[in-house]
Design a protein around this motif. Structure first.
Motif, PDB file in Angstrom:
ATOM      1  N   SER A 225      13.481  49.152  19.239  1.00  0.00           N
ATOM      2  CA  SER A 225      13.937  50.033  20.312  1.00  0.00           C
ATOM      3  C   SER A 225      14.784  51.190  19.777  1.00  0.00           C
ATOM      4  N   ASN A 226      15.402  50.968  18.617  1.00  0.00           N
ATOM      5  CA  ASN A 226      16.152  52.065  18.010  1.00  0.00           C
ATOM      6  C   ASN A 226      15.264  53.072  17.301  1.00  0.00           C
ATOM      7  N   GLN A 227      14.237  52.536  16.647  1.00  0.00           N
ATOM      8  CA  GLN A 227      13.387  53.370  15.811  1.00  0.00           C
ATOM      9  C   GLN A 227      12.154  53.880  16.537  1.00  0.00           C
ATOM     10  N   SER A 228      12.036  53.565  17.796  1.00  0.00           N
ATOM     11  CA  SER A 228      10.825  53.845  18.533  1.00  0.00           C
ATOM     12  C   SER A 228       9.741  52.860  18.127  1.00  0.00           C
ATOM     13  N   CYS A 229       9.325  52.966  16.891  1.00  0.00           N
ATOM     14  CA  CYS A 229       8.295  52.090  16.369  1.00  0.00           C
ATOM     15  C   CYS A 229       8.625  51.801  14.922  1.00  0.00           C
ATOM     16  N   CYS A 230       7.890  50.879  14.331  1.00  0.00           N
ATOM     17  CA  CYS A 230       8.073  50.665  12.904  1.00  0.00           C
ATOM     18  C   CYS A 230       6.900  49.903  12.312  1.00  0.00           C
ATOM     19  N   TYR A 231       6.870  49.903  10.990  1.00  0.00           N
ATOM     20  CA  TYR A 231       5.840  49.166  10.273  1.00  0.00           C
ATOM     21  C   TYR A 231       6.403  47.810   9.868  1.00  0.00           C
ATOM     22  N   THR A 232       5.510  46.882   9.621  1.00  0.00           N
ATOM     23  CA  THR A 232       5.928  45.560   9.160  1.00  0.00           C
ATOM     24  C   THR A 232       6.831  45.690   7.942  1.00  0.00           C
ATOM     25  N   GLY A 233       6.445  46.566   7.041  1.00  0.00           N
ATOM     26  CA  GLY A 233       7.183  46.748   5.803  1.00  0.00           C
ATOM     27  C   GLY A 233       8.622  47.170   5.996  1.00  0.00           C
ATOM     28  N   ASP A 234       8.880  47.948   7.027  1.00  0.00           N
ATOM     29  CA  ASP A 234      10.252  48.360   7.318  1.00  0.00           C
ATOM     30  C   ASP A 234      11.111  47.129   7.564  1.00  0.00           C
ATOM     31  N   LEU A 235      10.578  46.206   8.315  1.00  0.00           N
ATOM     32  CA  LEU A 235      11.310  45.002   8.662  1.00  0.00           C
ATOM     33  C   LEU A 235      11.498  44.106   7.446  1.00  0.00           C
ATOM     34  N   VAL A 236      10.486  44.066   6.597  1.00  0.00           N
ATOM     35  CA  VAL A 236      10.583  43.269   5.377  1.00  0.00           C
ATOM     36  C   VAL A 236      11.751  43.773   4.529  1.00  0.00           C
ATOM     37  N   GLY A 237      11.971  45.071   4.566  1.00  0.00           N
ATOM     38  CA  GLY A 237      13.082  45.639   3.818  1.00  0.00           C
ATOM     39  C   GLY A 237      14.436  45.333   4.426  1.00  0.00           C
ATOM     40  N   VAL A 238      14.446  45.021   5.687  1.00  0.00           N
ATOM     41  CA  VAL A 238      15.701  44.819   6.404  1.00  0.00           C
ATOM     42  C   VAL A 238      16.091  43.354   6.502  1.00  0.00           C
ATOM     43  N   LEU A 239      15.124  42.508   6.733  1.00  0.00           N
ATOM     44  CA  LEU A 239      15.396  41.082   6.939  1.00  0.00           C
ATOM     45  C   LEU A 239      15.188  40.270   5.670  1.00  0.00           C
ATOM     46  N   PRO A 240      16.052  39.293   5.415  1.00  0.00           N
ATOM     47  CA  PRO A 240      15.934  38.454   4.220  1.00  0.00           C
ATOM     48  C   PRO A 240      14.921  37.346   4.419  1.00  0.00           C
ATOM     49  N   LEU A 241      13.719  37.731   4.784  1.00  0.00           N
ATOM     50  CA  LEU A 241      12.671  36.763   5.056  1.00  0.00           C
ATOM     51  C   LEU A 241      11.389  37.202   4.381  1.00  0.00           C
ATOM     52  N   ALA A 242      10.531  36.247   4.124  1.00  0.00           N
ATOM     53  CA  ALA A 242       9.259  36.555   3.488  1.00  0.00           C
ATOM     54  C   ALA A 242       8.401  37.408   4.405  1.00  0.00           C
ATOM     55  N   GLN A 243       7.548  38.209   3.793  1.00  0.00           N
ATOM     56  CA  GLN A 243       6.667  39.084   4.559  1.00  0.00           C
ATOM     57  C   GLN A 243       5.814  38.279   5.533  1.00  0.00           C
ATOM     58  N   SER A 244       5.356  37.134   5.094  1.00  0.00           N
ATOM     59  CA  SER A 244       4.495  36.313   5.955  1.00  0.00           C
ATOM     60  C   SER A 244       5.268  35.788   7.165  1.00  0.00           C
ATOM     61  N   THR A 245       6.519  35.498   6.957  1.00  0.00           N
ATOM     62  CA  THR A 245       7.342  34.987   8.061  1.00  0.00           C
ATOM     63  C   THR A 245       7.557  36.076   9.114  1.00  0.00           C
ATOM     64  N   ILE A 246       7.839  37.260   8.649  1.00  0.00           N
ATOM     65  CA  ILE A 246       8.051  38.376   9.566  1.00  0.00           C
ATOM     66  C   ILE A 246       6.767  38.703  10.314  1.00  0.00           C
ATOM     67  N   SER A 247       5.674  38.650   9.597  1.00  0.00           N
ATOM     68  CA  SER A 247       4.376  38.903  10.206  1.00  0.00           C
ATOM     69  C   SER A 247       4.121  37.904  11.347  1.00  0.00           C
ATOM     70  N   GLN A 248       4.569  36.680  11.103  1.00  0.00           N
ATOM     71  CA  GLN A 248       4.368  35.632  12.100  1.00  0.00           C
ATOM     72  C   GLN A 248       5.225  35.870  13.346  1.00  0.00           C
ATOM     73  N   HIS A 249       6.442  36.312  13.143  1.00  0.00           N
ATOM     74  CA  HIS A 249       7.298  36.633  14.278  1.00  0.00           C
ATOM     75  C   HIS A 249       6.712  37.794  15.082  1.00  0.00           C
ATOM     76  N   LEU A 250       6.177  38.759  14.358  1.00  0.00           N
ATOM     77  CA  LEU A 250       5.538  39.889  15.044  1.00  0.00           C
ATOM     78  C   LEU A 250       4.356  39.409  15.876  1.00  0.00           C
ATOM     79  N   LYS A 251       3.627  38.480  15.322  1.00  0.00           N
ATOM     80  CA  LYS A 251       2.474  37.929  16.022  1.00  0.00           C
ATOM     81  C   LYS A 251       2.901  37.259  17.329  1.00  0.00           C
ATOM     82  N   GLU A 252       3.999  36.539  17.257  1.00  0.00           N
ATOM     83  CA  GLU A 252       4.472  35.861  18.460  1.00  0.00           C
ATOM     84  C   GLU A 252       4.948  36.839  19.532  1.00  0.00           C
ATOM     85  N   LEU A 253       5.616  37.864  19.079  1.00  0.00           N
ATOM     86  CA  LEU A 253       6.052  38.895  20.031  1.00  0.00           C
ATOM     87  C   LEU A 253       4.846  39.577  20.658  1.00  0.00           C
ATOM     88  N   LYS A 254       3.826  39.754  19.839  1.00  0.00           N
ATOM     89  CA  LYS A 254       2.609  40.407  20.324  1.00  0.00           C
ATOM     90  C   LYS A 254       1.894  39.501  21.323  1.00  0.00           C
TER      91      LYS A 254
END
Lengths: 110, 110
Positions: free
Chosen positions: A37-66
């Motif tokens: 909501s702050n960035q308007s939109c973002c790429y998965t990679g942006d989040l990987v850079g921000v959160l101390p979690l594996a890329q696959s884990t973040i991808s999974q959270h995105l999937k659930e939100l989707k």
DNA sequence: ATAGTTAATCGCAAATATACGATAAATAAT
DNA sequence: ATTATTTATCGTATATTTGCGATTAACTAT
């Protein structure tokens, strides 16, 4: 599980509100939504850079939100741009608003 | 789980909102809360009469709502009277309100 | 064609959630 | 004292969630 809950028929609204709530029920997903909501939109990679979690884990959270309908992913190869799904976000806002409005109409005992 | 998420330090607010959301993330618990807000308060037995679920299952859902801070149980032997915890309910309302207010400040891309 | 980049998915392990029946606890009524 | 009522808790089974690393897929750029 013999009587099994899965088949109780809740109203559409109840099901939907539960679905939204469940999606919001993890701090990482809340952070993703705030970031979005702050960035308007973002790429998965942006989040990987921000959160101390594996890329696959973040991808999974995105999937659930989707899957809950709260975000959309627009494929923009090789990247995927995620944005909040405005229509459903508005729907969620309305449902929560109703939930918190309807009560305490007739509180008397405690 | 090696990096293990449990230890990311989210803000208090994020943790709390996630906790509330998670508690709201099941249709049965939403129904319990709605019932509670209509009836002011109720006993476990009232819910057993309304929901097609085992008494132990309902008791467990009540426990989760209580642990999330959304309801209180006042022992009134042999019954227990459950009521919405007004302070935390208000807190939840405020947190959700903030969540749904802060966004779309600068939506431009999609 | 080959290599690079990005993100989803697979396979796995551990933890948590959801449901049930059975049992225990706590009190009231007989 | 015994019985009835009400609710929590225990034990168990199954399903889902959460996380990881490794792999695959899809496209770009060389």
């Amino acid at each position: 599980m013999s009587k099994t809950l899965q088949h109780i028929d809740y109203t559409e609204e109840t099901e939907l509100l539960a679905r939204f709530s469940k999606a919001l029920g993890h701090p990482t997903r809340l952070i993703i939504l705030k970031y979005l909501s702050n960035q308007s939109c973002c790429y998965t990679g942006d989040l990987v850079g921000v959160l101390p979690l594996a890329q696959s884990t973040i991808s999974q959270h995105l999937k659930e939100l989707k899957e809950a309908g709260l975000i959309d992913g627009e494929v923009n190869p090789p990247k995927v741009r995620y944005c909040i799904n405005q229509a459903n976000w508005e729907k969620a806002r309305a449902l929560f608003s109703t939930l918190f409005k309807e009560d305490f109409k007739n509180f008397s005992c405690c």
